[in-house]
Design a protein around this motif. Structure first.
Motif: not given
Length: 382
Positions: A1-10, A15-19, A153-156, A178-179
């Protein structure tokens, strides 16, 4: 993983994750026809430059922003009611929770209350209240600013009773964001003591989830990887903060929250009463108690502790070595080893033991915990 870009996880939340992920928020709102967000946070975050920059960016995109930040460090029911009044009075169309556990818990509880107006604690999950969460809820977005609770990321939501101080869990899959915009840059300026305390909270989530008695191999794998990331990142994030260590901690925090749907345990039941009775920071309460709680759990679960020790890359693969590691980590993070150093005295012990035994977390502990066990653990940690 590089730390200067945005990743998407579902997983399953988007989840839009990154700097730089936070810069996507205005366009997301516009694309979903949302024009009047209620931003829910705590008073500390509301005063910080990055929060003001988020508000300014939203307003620059012609969005009407209302901020609600009148909440306690450990949220109570009245906080949620006040926030719902702001929703009603200002005609909002969405909720954005920004902050650590307190801000995100209140935001999620407001999301519930908007279209569920009976007494808030009717929806307490521990009495089956989730069955009453039947109406639609507003569009909900989360933005974490600490790497601890993983509430994004929780439900409670965990909300305390104003009078009894007992914590209640408001739960429903409808309460999942939602995001999530998880931008480690927002955590870069956290002071060392908050970085340390919230990081130990994330470690506690991952360790307790792995040890919890329910069978859930998916959560076990996530928890072990979360422990591994924290091992490499927490001390550096605290004392020599950089984007890599902050990114690892933010990811490990989310992993802990995903894993603990399996359950938590004795450490959280020791920690929760400190927050509700003495207003102790939740992460700090976990940090001080985790070595004692882990030691309590070793007998009968040696193989589980062996796997934790391997993940931590300890030479001695034993539960005792894990406990030693936790004490040494607290020392490195300048976290006290004793409850007496964070405001607890002997007059508190009986009440703390009552509250801990009534807490919702320890029924999932790998072994039963009696009220007397809680009393003795508090005395040992005092």
């Amino acid at each position: 993983m590089t730390f200067d870009k945005v990743y998407q996880y579902n997983f399953p939340t988007t989840i839009r994750f990154g700097a730089g992920a936070i810069k996507e928020l205005p366009a997301y709102l516009q694309a979903n026809g949302l024009k009047r967000p209620l931003l829910v946070t705590d008073p500390t975050v509301a005063a910080l430059p990055f929060f003001k920059a988020i508000v300014a960016d939203l307003e620059a995109h012609y969005l009407s922003v209302e901020v609600f930040s009148d909440i306690h460090k450990n949220p109570v029911k009245s906080d949620v009611y006040k926030g719902t009044e702001v929703w009603d009075q200002t005609s909002r169309d969405s909720v954005i929770g920004i902050g650590g556990g307190a801000g995100l818990d209140v935001a999620r509880a407001i999301v519930l209350r908007v279209n569920h107006r009976e007494d808030l604690f009717k929806y307490d999950d521990l009495i089956g209240g989730d069955v009453y969460v039947t109406n639609e809820v507003p569009h909900f977005i989360t933005v974490p600013t600490t790497s601890g609770t993983g509430s994004e990321v929780g439900r409670s939501a965990i909300i305390s009773d104003d009078e009894t101080h007992q914590k209640k869990i408001l739960f429903s899959p409808k309460l999942m964001a939602k995001i999530v915009f998880a931008d480690p840059v927002l955590t870069m300026d956290l002071p060392p003591h908050i970085t340390a305390a919230t990081g130990m909270d994330a470690l506690t989530h991952n360790m307790e989830a792995f040890l919890a008695k329910n069978t859930h191999p998916l959560c076990d794998g996530i928890a072990l990887e979360g422990i591994y990331l924290i091992k490499d990142a927490l001390e550096k994030a605290t004392h020599q903060s950089d984007l890599e260590s902050r990114s690892k901690m933010l990811m490990a925090s989310m992993m802990g929250a995903i894993a603990f749907q399996k359950g938590l345990g004795v450490v959280h039941s020791l920690a929760h009463p400190l927050s509700s009775l003495l207003d102790t920071h939740h992460g700090l309460a976990n940090a001080v108690n985790i070595p004692y709680g882990m030691e309590f759990n070793i007998a009968g679960f040696e193989e589980k502790f062996r796997r934790i020790a391997r993940t931590l890359e300890l030479k001695d693969e034993s539960g005792e070595a894990v406990v030693k590691y936790l004490f040494e980590l607290n020392t490195k993070l300048h976290i006290p080893h004793r409850l007496s150093e964070i405001g607890v005295n002997s007059s508190h012990i009986e009440t703390l033991a009552d509250l801990a035994f009534a807490d919702f977390a320890h029924p999932n502990n790998p072994k039963p915990v009696s009220r007397e066990d809680f009393k003795q653990l508090y005395l040992k940690a005092l």
